[in-house]
Design a protein around this motif. Sequence first.
Motif, mmCIF file in Angstrom:
data_model
loop_
_atom_site.group_PDB
_atom_site.id
_atom_site.type_symbol
_atom_site.label_atom_id
_atom_site.label_comp_id
_atom_site.label_asym_id
_atom_site.label_seq_id
_atom_site.Cartn_x
_atom_site.Cartn_y
_atom_site.Cartn_z
ATOM 1 N N LEU A 158 0.846 -1.178 0.000
ATOM 2 C CA LEU A 158 0.000 0.000 0.000
ATOM 3 C C LEU A 158 0.886 1.234 0.000
ATOM 4 N N PRO A 159 0.782 2.044 -1.055
ATOM 5 C CA PRO A 159 1.524 3.302 -1.015
ATOM 6 C C PRO A 159 0.872 4.205 0.025
ATOM 7 N N ILE A 160 1.653 4.647 0.997
ATOM 8 C CA ILE A 160 1.099 5.529 2.023
ATOM 9 C C ILE A 160 1.635 6.938 1.821
ATOM 10 N N GLY A 161 0.937 7.891 2.292
ATOM 11 C CA GLY A 161 1.352 9.277 2.174
ATOM 12 C C GLY A 161 0.153 10.192 2.196
ATOM 13 N N SER A 162 0.417 11.457 2.062
ATOM 14 C CA SER A 162 -0.637 12.456 2.226
ATOM 15 C C SER A 162 -1.755 12.322 1.208
ATOM 16 N N HIS A 163 -1.525 11.654 0.076
ATOM 17 C CA HIS A 163 -2.574 11.509 -0.927
ATOM 18 C C HIS A 163 -3.374 10.216 -0.792
ATOM 19 N N THR A 164 -2.918 9.285 0.045
ATOM 20 C CA THR A 164 -3.623 8.006 0.142
ATOM 21 C C THR A 164 -4.124 7.685 1.541
ATOM 22 N N ASN A 165 -3.601 8.324 2.553
ATOM 23 C CA ASN A 165 -4.097 8.080 3.902
ATOM 24 C C ASN A 165 -3.964 9.373 4.702
ATOM 25 N N TYR A 166 -4.571 9.389 5.878
ATOM 26 C CA TYR A 166 -4.433 10.577 6.690
ATOM 27 C C TYR A 166 -4.588 10.246 8.162
ATOM 28 N N ILE A 167 -4.188 11.209 8.978
ATOM 29 C CA ILE A 167 -4.255 11.051 10.420
ATOM 30 C C ILE A 167 -5.334 11.985 10.958
ATOM 31 N N ASP A 168 -6.222 11.432 11.751
ATOM 32 C CA ASP A 168 -7.276 12.184 12.406
ATOM 33 C C ASP A 168 -7.071 12.010 13.906
ATOM 34 N N ALA A 169 -6.958 13.105 14.635
ATOM 35 C CA ALA A 169 -6.660 13.039 16.070
ATOM 36 C C ALA A 169 -7.673 12.209 16.857
ATOM 37 N N CYS A 170 -8.912 12.173 16.394
ATOM 38 C CA CYS A 170 -9.955 11.422 17.105
ATOM 39 C C CYS A 170 -10.135 10.006 16.565
ATOM 40 N N GLN A 171 -10.025 9.829 15.256
ATOM 41 C CA GLN A 171 -10.305 8.538 14.634
ATOM 42 C C GLN A 171 -9.086 7.634 14.494
ATOM 43 N N GLY A 172 -7.886 8.188 14.333
ATOM 44 C CA GLY A 172 -6.675 7.404 14.148
ATOM 45 C C GLY A 172 -6.058 7.639 12.784
ATOM 46 N N VAL A 173 -5.306 6.644 12.308
ATOM 47 C CA VAL A 173 -4.668 6.718 10.993
ATOM 48 C C VAL A 173 -5.525 5.917 10.019
ATOM 49 N N TYR A 174 -5.880 6.543 8.899
ATOM 50 C CA TYR A 174 -6.801 5.947 7.938
ATOM 51 C C TYR A 174 -6.057 5.437 6.705
ATOM 52 N N TYR A 175 -6.429 4.247 6.267
ATOM 53 C CA TYR A 175 -5.916 3.655 5.035
ATOM 54 C C TYR A 175 -7.103 3.214 4.187
ATOM 55 N N PRO A 176 -7.257 3.758 2.981
ATOM 56 C CA PRO A 176 -8.329 3.288 2.104
ATOM 57 C C PRO A 176 -7.989 1.902 1.552
ATOM 58 N N GLY A 177 -8.980 1.248 0.983
ATOM 59 C CA GLY A 177 -8.745 -0.080 0.422
ATOM 60 C C GLY A 177 -8.549 -1.094 1.523
ATOM 61 N N GLY A 178 -7.954 -2.240 1.154
ATOM 62 C CA GLY A 178 -7.700 -3.285 2.138
ATOM 63 C C GLY A 178 -7.509 -4.634 1.491
ATOM 64 N N PRO A 179 -7.518 -5.690 2.299
ATOM 65 C CA PRO A 179 -7.363 -7.046 1.756
ATOM 66 C C PRO A 179 -8.705 -7.732 1.513
ATOM 67 N N ARG A 180 -8.702 -8.622 0.533
ATOM 68 C CA ARG A 180 -9.839 -9.516 0.283
ATOM 69 C C ARG A 180 -9.278 -10.932 0.273
ATOM 70 N N LEU A 181 -9.896 -11.817 1.045
ATOM 71 C CA LEU A 181 -9.472 -13.214 1.118
ATOM 72 C C LEU A 181 -10.576 -14.067 0.516
ATOM 73 N N ILE A 182 -10.200 -14.949 -0.400
ATOM 74 C CA ILE A 182 -11.177 -15.797 -1.086
ATOM 75 C C ILE A 182 -10.749 -17.256 -0.929
ATOM 76 N N SER A 183 -11.644 -18.080 -0.374
ATOM 77 C CA SER A 183 -11.316 -19.493 -0.163
ATOM 78 C C SER A 183 -11.563 -20.285 -1.444
ATOM 79 N N LYS A 184 -11.062 -21.507 -1.452
ATOM 80 C CA LYS A 184 -11.241 -22.366 -2.629
ATOM 81 C C LYS A 184 -12.712 -22.682 -2.883
ATOM 82 N N THR A 185 -13.563 -22.510 -1.866
ATOM 83 C CA THR A 185 -14.999 -22.750 -2.035
ATOM 84 C C THR A 185 -15.716 -21.527 -2.597
ATOM 85 N N GLY A 186 -15.006 -20.402 -2.689
ATOM 86 C CA GLY A 186 -15.611 -19.177 -3.196
ATOM 87 C C GLY A 186 -16.072 -18.225 -2.108
ATOM 88 N N ASN A 187 -16.044 -18.677 -0.842
ATOM 89 C CA ASN A 187 -16.377 -17.766 0.251
ATOM 90 C C ASN A 187 -15.334 -16.657 0.306
#
Length: 147
Positions: free
Chosen positions: A25-54
Motif C-alpha cells: 500500500l503506497p502511504i502518504g498524504s494523498h492516500t491516507n491521513y491522520i485524524d486526532a480522534c479517529q486514528g490513521v486511515y488507510y483506504p482499500g484493504g485485503p480480500r481473502l477468497i477461499s477455494k470454495t468461493g467464500n
Amino acid sequence: MNDNEIAVEGITPFEAKPGKTGLYLPIGSHTNYIDACQGVYYPGGPRLISKTGNSVAVENIWLRMDGAYGLVTINGVPQGERMVATYNVGEMMPTLMTPHGGGIGPTYWPFRFTPYFAQVFNDTAGANLVQPGEVFANLDAVGKFAP
C-alpha cells in the motif's frame, strides 16, 4: 494461506505483492491521513477468497490506539465496522527507525487476529485454521521524505 488455497487480493489502492506473498500500500498524504480522534486511515484493504468461493474483505481501515478497524464484508454482505486486529506499539518501537527501502520505518509491527476476525476467517476458509491472538500480518512501513 497457500496450503489451504486461500487467495489474497488487494482492494485499491492495496496491491498484491509478486507471488501474492503479501500486500503493498503506497502511504502518504494523498492516500491516507491522520485524524486526532479517529486514528490513521488507510483506504482499500485485503480480500481473502477461499477455494470454495467464500470471501471476506476488510476496507477503509483505521489504526486506533486499541487496534485496527475496518468495514467488513462477508460473501458480499456488509457487516459494518469491526475490530479485526490488535497490536502492541511497543513491539514496533525497536525497529521504528530502521533504514530500508530507500527510507526509514518499522520493519516489525505484528497484527493479531481478534476473536471476531479469527472466527470470520475460519468460517470463510471452512476450517479452523487460526486462533485469536495469532499473528496474521506484519506492517513494514517505509517513510520517504522529499525536500
